[in-house]
Design an enzyme around this catalytic site. Structure first.
Site, short mmCIF file in Angstrom:
data_model
loop_
_atom_site.label_atom_id
_atom_site.label_comp_id
_atom_site.label_asym_id
_atom_site.label_seq_id
_atom_site.Cartn_x
_atom_site.Cartn_y
_atom_site.Cartn_z
CG HIS A 100 -5.03 5.12 4.48
ND1 HIS A 100 -4.78 4.57 3.13
CD2 HIS A 100 -3.94 5.51 4.75
CE1 HIS A 100 -3.11 4.51 2.91
NE2 HIS A 100 -2.91 5.46 4.14
CG ASP B 230 -2.12 1.43 1.19
OD1 ASP B 230 -2.53 1.67 0.54
OD2 ASP B 230 -2.41 2.14 2.00
CB SER B 231 -0.17 4.96 -0.52
OG SER B 231 -0.91 4.79 0.66
CB CYS C 213 -2.88 -0.38 -2.62
SG CYS C 213 -3.16 1.61 -2.97
CD GLU D 58 0.07 7.45 5.96
OE1 GLU D 58 0.74 7.21 5.94
OE2 GLU D 58 -1.00 6.47 5.36
CB CYS E 184 -9.45 4.82 0.68
SG CYS E 184 -7.40 4.86 0.71
N1 DGL Z 1 -4.56 2.89 0.75
C1 DGL Z 1 -4.52 3.07 -1.05
C2 DGL Z 1 -6.11 3.64 -1.73
O1 DGL Z 1 -6.60 1.84 -1.00
C3 DGL Z 1 -4.07 4.94 -1.03
C4 DGL Z 1 -4.67 5.84 -0.80
C5 DGL Z 1 -3.88 7.01 -1.54
O2 DGL Z 1 -2.85 6.66 -0.81
O3 DGL Z 1 -4.18 8.04 -1.72
O4 DGL Z 1 -6.40 3.92 -2.29
#
Ligand code: DGL
Length: 260
Positions: free
Chosen positions: A181, A7-8, A69, A147, A179
């Site tokens: 996150h 993931d990011s 992600c 984050e 997402c």
């Molecule tokens: N967690 C990721 C997603 O599901 C990336 C979110 C990001 O870095 O913008 O899209």
């Protein structure tokens, strides 16, 4: 034989925590924190980040990849998945499965801008549930909040209200977290939904898909190696805050350390 989770940043931990309860295999988690957030990046940038991250995970012995992600799963995987040597499970199929089992007809999706613009959820859910309405809302402020560890409190609530109100005003009956996150914002999201609208987190369904596709054997005492491309201390501290548990050391991947 290890499973790589990509993931990011912190978001993929929502899939990781589901996966470790389903599969006993060595896991390697990589958060590409040097390039956060992914939601405002171009398809070319996202593809390059994925290429480098995949090479790194391979160099750590991963033979199976979970793209935890949605942004990479929406923008990059549809174009290149068939070219990859390793088996890869992304977020979209699991998310569609989770929405289908929930049985909604007016489905709201919160996602990054890149995922919203890709049209992937509109198409995949439209195909899987003919006659349903799919409303996708880009929510660029949410990843930076997670984050920063701001998963409850007024900042998170104000941002969530802004993104959820248009969906609620259109009478959605379910809300998909598009997402990874956003799983860590489930508590304030549930409060804002007020009991009428079903919240769908795809992480358990994605972990179930990995379990079904994983060809490796069960390993007792399997652990996770954590890597990031920037700020390992910050990642560890915030991960521990949002997960509510202590993690093993988090290592820094240096630029170019890809084993290719
Ligand atoms: N967690 C990721 C997603 O599901 C990336 C979110 C990001 O870095 O913008 O899209």
């Amino acid at each position: 034989m290890s499973i790589g989770i990509y993931d990011s940043g912190l978001g993929g931990l929502s899939v990781w925590r589901e996966l470790r309860s389903k599969i006993r295999a060595p896991l390697v988690y990589f958060g590409d924190t040097a390039h956060l957030p992914y939601g405002d990046k171009s398809p070319e940038q996202l593809r390059e980040y994925f290429r480098a991250s995949l090479a790194f995970l391979e160099s750590r012995g991963c033979q199976f990849i979970v793209v935890a992600c949605n942004t990479t799963s929406s923008v990059v995987l549809p174009k290149i998945k068939h070219l990859l040597r390793l088996p890869v499970v992304g977020m979209i199929e699991g998310a569609v499965e989770a929405v289908c089992s929930a049985g909604g007809r007016r489905i709201g999706v919160l996602a990054t801008q890149a995922t919203a613009a890709s049209g992937v959820y509109q198409n995949a859910l439209g195909d899987a549930l003919p006659g349903s309405e799919v409303l996708v809302q880009g929510a660029p402020e949410l990843v930076p909040l997670v984050e920063a560890g701001e998963i409850s409190g007024p900042k998170a609530r104000t941002a969530l209200e802004k993104y959820m109100e248009p969906l609620l005003a259109q009478g959605i009956d379910s809300l998909l977290l598009g997402c990874t996150h956003y799983s860590f914002l489930a508590e304030p999201i549930t409060q804002l939904l007020g009991g009428e609208v079903r919240l769908i987190d795809p992480a358990p369904a994605v972990a179930g898909q990995v379990q079904a596709a994983w060809p490796g054997a069960e390993v007792s005492g399997a652990e996770t190696e954590f890597w990031v491309s920037a700020q390992p201390k910050k990642f560890k501290a915030t991960a521990e805050l949002i997960l509510g548990e202590v993690l093993p050391p988090v290592y820094l991947k240096m630029p170019g350390e890809e084993g290719s």
